[in-house]
Write a protein that holds these residues in place. Structure first.
Motif, mmCIF file in Angstrom:
data_model
loop_
_atom_site.group_PDB
_atom_site.id
_atom_site.type_symbol
_atom_site.label_atom_id
_atom_site.label_comp_id
_atom_site.label_asym_id
_atom_site.label_seq_id
_atom_site.Cartn_x
_atom_site.Cartn_y
_atom_site.Cartn_z
ATOM 1 N N ALA A 154 0.806 -1.222 0.000
ATOM 2 C CA ALA A 154 0.000 0.000 0.000
ATOM 3 C C ALA A 154 0.839 1.273 0.000
ATOM 4 C CB ALA A 154 -0.929 -0.004 1.220
ATOM 5 N N VAL A 155 2.120 1.155 -0.270
ATOM 6 C CA VAL A 155 2.978 2.342 -0.340
ATOM 7 C C VAL A 155 2.532 3.216 -1.507
ATOM 8 C CG1 VAL A 155 5.354 3.129 -0.657
ATOM 9 C CG2 VAL A 155 4.893 1.074 0.671
ATOM 10 N N PRO A 156 2.443 4.528 -1.328
ATOM 11 C CA PRO A 156 2.026 5.401 -2.435
ATOM 12 C C PRO A 156 2.924 5.220 -3.657
ATOM 13 C CG PRO A 156 2.014 6.607 -0.359
ATOM 14 C CD PRO A 156 2.620 5.264 -0.073
ATOM 15 N N ALA A 157 2.301 5.157 -4.805
ATOM 16 C CA ALA A 157 3.048 4.949 -6.054
ATOM 17 C C ALA A 157 4.105 6.026 -6.302
ATOM 18 C CB ALA A 157 2.074 4.868 -7.230
ATOM 19 N N PRO A 158 3.846 7.315 -6.007
ATOM 20 C CA PRO A 158 4.898 8.329 -6.232
ATOM 21 C C PRO A 158 6.181 8.046 -5.451
ATOM 22 C CG PRO A 158 2.777 9.405 -5.971
ATOM 23 C CD PRO A 158 2.561 7.955 -5.644
ATOM 24 N N ALA A 159 6.039 7.498 -4.224
ATOM 25 C CA ALA A 159 7.232 7.185 -3.441
ATOM 26 C C ALA A 159 8.044 6.076 -4.102
ATOM 27 C CB ALA A 159 6.830 6.776 -2.025
ATOM 28 N N LEU A 160 7.366 5.067 -4.624
ATOM 29 C CA LEU A 160 8.070 3.986 -5.315
ATOM 30 C C LEU A 160 8.689 4.483 -6.618
ATOM 31 C CD1 LEU A 160 5.535 1.053 -4.761
ATOM 32 C CD2 LEU A 160 7.617 1.554 -3.478
ATOM 33 N N ASP A 161 7.964 5.330 -7.326
ATOM 34 C CA ASP A 161 8.500 5.881 -8.578
ATOM 35 C C ASP A 161 9.755 6.706 -8.311
ATOM 36 O OD1 ASP A 161 6.445 4.687 -9.959
ATOM 37 O OD2 ASP A 161 5.182 6.500 -9.979
ATOM 38 N N LEU A 162 9.740 7.468 -7.239
ATOM 39 C CA LEU A 162 10.902 8.278 -6.892
ATOM 40 C C LEU A 162 12.117 7.395 -6.597
ATOM 41 C CD1 LEU A 162 12.215 11.003 -6.229
ATOM 42 C CD2 LEU A 162 11.311 10.757 -3.888
ATOM 43 N N MET A 163 11.897 6.291 -5.840
ATOM 44 C CA MET A 163 13.008 5.393 -5.527
ATOM 45 C C MET A 163 13.560 4.750 -6.795
ATOM 46 S SD MET A 163 13.349 5.841 -2.338
ATOM 47 C CE MET A 163 14.491 4.541 -1.882
ATOM 48 N N ARG A 164 12.675 4.371 -7.724
ATOM 49 C CA ARG A 164 13.142 3.777 -8.983
ATOM 50 C C ARG A 164 13.905 4.807 -9.828
ATOM 51 N NH1 ARG A 164 8.263 0.546 -8.712
ATOM 52 N NH2 ARG A 164 7.076 2.257 -9.639
ATOM 53 N N ALA A 165 13.412 6.045 -9.816
ATOM 54 C CA ALA A 165 14.087 7.095 -10.590
ATOM 55 C C ALA A 165 15.480 7.386 -10.046
ATOM 56 C CB ALA A 165 13.246 8.372 -10.580
ATOM 57 N N CYS A 166 15.643 7.179 -8.738
ATOM 58 C CA CYS A 166 16.954 7.396 -8.122
ATOM 59 C C CYS A 166 17.856 6.178 -8.240
ATOM 60 C CB CYS A 166 16.783 7.766 -6.652
ATOM 61 S SG CYS A 166 15.988 9.360 -6.371
ATOM 62 N N GLY A 167 17.366 5.104 -8.868
ATOM 63 C CA GLY A 167 18.174 3.913 -9.046
ATOM 64 C C GLY A 167 18.274 3.026 -7.823
ATOM 65 N N ALA A 168 17.345 3.173 -6.883
ATOM 66 C CA ALA A 168 17.391 2.365 -5.664
ATOM 67 C C ALA A 168 17.022 0.916 -5.974
ATOM 68 C CB ALA A 168 16.435 2.928 -4.619
ATOM 69 N N SER A 169 17.669 -0.009 -5.314
ATOM 70 C CA SER A 169 17.371 -1.432 -5.484
ATOM 71 C C SER A 169 16.076 -1.776 -4.770
ATOM 72 C CB SER A 169 18.508 -2.287 -4.924
ATOM 73 O OG SER A 169 18.549 -2.165 -3.505
ATOM 74 N N PRO A 170 15.429 -2.901 -5.134
ATOM 75 C CA PRO A 170 14.214 -3.308 -4.420
ATOM 76 C C PRO A 170 14.438 -3.497 -2.926
ATOM 77 C CG PRO A 170 14.455 -4.545 -6.457
ATOM 78 C CD PRO A 170 15.724 -3.774 -6.278
ATOM 79 N N TYR A 171 15.628 -3.966 -2.530
ATOM 80 C CA TYR A 171 15.905 -4.175 -1.110
ATOM 81 C C TYR A 171 16.014 -2.836 -0.373
ATOM 82 C CZ TYR A 171 17.095 -8.789 -2.885
ATOM 83 O OH TYR A 171 17.056 -10.008 -3.501
ATOM 84 N N PHE A 172 16.682 -1.864 -1.005
ATOM 85 C CA PHE A 172 16.798 -0.543 -0.392
ATOM 86 C C PHE A 172 15.425 0.112 -0.277
ATOM 87 C CE2 PHE A 172 17.578 4.015 -0.324
ATOM 88 C CZ PHE A 172 18.597 4.125 0.606
ATOM 89 N N THR A 173 14.623 -0.007 -1.326
ATOM 90 C CA THR A 173 13.267 0.553 -1.292
ATOM 91 C C THR A 173 12.430 -0.097 -0.204
ATOM 92 O OG1 THR A 173 13.369 0.973 -3.675
ATOM 93 C CG2 THR A 173 11.186 0.940 -2.666
ATOM 94 N N LEU A 174 12.570 -1.412 -0.074
ATOM 95 C CA LEU A 174 11.834 -2.122 0.971
ATOM 96 C C LEU A 174 12.200 -1.591 2.343
ATOM 97 C CD1 LEU A 174 10.015 -4.629 1.767
ATOM 98 C CD2 LEU A 174 12.177 -5.869 1.986
ATOM 99 N N TRP A 175 13.485 -1.445 2.603
ATOM 100 C CA TRP A 175 13.945 -1.067 3.934
ATOM 101 C C TRP A 175 13.645 0.390 4.253
ATOM 102 C CZ3 TRP A 175 14.917 -3.117 8.325
ATOM 103 C CH2 TRP A 175 15.667 -2.447 9.295
ATOM 104 N N ARG A 176 13.798 1.271 3.243
ATOM 105 C CA ARG A 176 13.675 2.695 3.500
ATOM 106 C C ARG A 176 12.257 3.232 3.349
ATOM 107 N NH1 ARG A 176 17.523 5.174 6.453
ATOM 108 N NH2 ARG A 176 19.613 4.587 5.762
ATOM 109 N N VAL A 177 11.440 2.582 2.533
ATOM 110 C CA VAL A 177 10.110 3.118 2.251
ATOM 111 C C VAL A 177 9.004 2.181 2.722
ATOM 112 C CG1 VAL A 177 8.534 3.903 0.429
ATOM 113 C CG2 VAL A 177 10.982 4.414 0.280
ATOM 114 N N GLN A 178 9.061 0.924 2.301
ATOM 115 C CA GLN A 178 7.941 0.024 2.563
ATOM 116 C C GLN A 178 7.863 -0.408 4.022
ATOM 117 O OE1 GLN A 178 9.192 -2.366 -1.086
ATOM 118 N NE2 GLN A 178 6.992 -2.829 -1.019
ATOM 119 N N VAL A 179 8.995 -0.730 4.631
ATOM 120 C CA VAL A 179 8.962 -1.186 6.026
ATOM 121 C C VAL A 179 8.471 -0.090 6.971
ATOM 122 C CG1 VAL A 179 10.405 -1.917 7.960
ATOM 123 C CG2 VAL A 179 10.649 -3.028 5.735
#
Length: 267
Positions: A154-179
């Protein structure tokens, strides 16, 4: 901030005391309103007098030992179930095919009555702490798994898009945003699972281990020691309220430290 956290902790403890008062009032009201047989029922004051009676030192020791065993069983099972569920939900978030494969299996297992599974669990894992941990862990596992899995998605899509645009890995995104986003759902699920873990521990003690409050209540019913039975039920109820309160306080401390943006309660 520390003052605000201390104030919230005191409010949580005050809520627990109020909950106990409400339970006692409803309990006494049901006894008086329905005219229940005083030979079979006990009110809050009856239990209190029984527990503080100087001649009941042996009974208090028996209840304390049984409570200690049940608390250990429930806490170990709840911790194991929560860790397993959080790990599984994390795997679901990282690898969607894993969720599509295992979630239906998990829901099918959840549909099996725990009473039917308990003899099989005792046969496989024995009649000690391990089997109690499995049973209490099972009832904890499913609410935590479902709530955390939904929150991680349920993480907002803009937050995930921002992490992808910054080149963040799925693990980094999980730890910093989703958790951090999922922490409130985790604690909400734990508050729901806490009483269930106690019930699971009582069931296991009743059917497998022959120890703890579950077996003590079974013995009390069999031998018609009603004062002991009502005292044990009161202890279980108080323990459920206390555990719920402790988890709520831990939630406030954790969110304030690791996910302040998710802590929306008034200070």
């Amino acid at each position: 901030m520390n003052r605000h956290l201390a104030r919230r902790a005191l409010l949580g403890l005050g809520g627990a005391v109020l909950s106990v008062a409400v339970v006692c009032a409803v309990w006494q009201g049901l006894i008086s309103g329905f005219g229940l047989d005083p030979f079979l029922t006990r009110g809050p004051l009856d239990v209190w007098r029984y527990l503080i009676d100087p001649t009941h030192d042996a009974e208090r020791s028996l209840l304390w030992e049984a409570t200690r065993i049940t608390a250990r069983d429930a806490l170990v099972g709840m911790a194991a179930g929560t860790i397993a569920a959080a790990g599984t939900a994390t795997a679901f978030a990282l690898w969607r095919p894993v969720e599509q494969t295992l979630m239906p299996v998990a829901m099918a297992l959840r549909a099996v009555p725990l009473v039917a599974m308990t003899p099989l669990i005792a046969l496989v894992f024995g009649r000690g702490l391990l089997s109690v941990t499995v049973i209490a862990g099972i009832v904890t596992f499913f609410p935590v798994l479902v709530n955390v899995s939904l929150a991680l998605r349920a993480v907002p899509a803009p937050a995930l898009d921002l992490m992808r645009a910054c080149g963040a890995s799925p693990y980094f995104t999980l730890w910093r945003v989703q958790v951090p986003t999922a922490l409130p759902a985790l604690f909400a699920a734990m508050r729901v699972a806490a009483p269930l873990a106690l019930v699971g521990a009582l069931l296991a003690e009743w059917l497998t281990t022959g120890r703890g409050l579950g077996y003590l209540m079974l013995q009390a019913v069999t031998t018609f020691e009603l004062d002991r039975m009502w005292a044990a039920v009161t202890v279980v109820t108080a323990a459920s309220i206390l555990l719920y309160t402790v988890i709520s306080i831990l939630e406030q401390l954790t969110l304030a430290r690791y996910a302040p943006q998710q802590d929306r309660r008034p200070l």
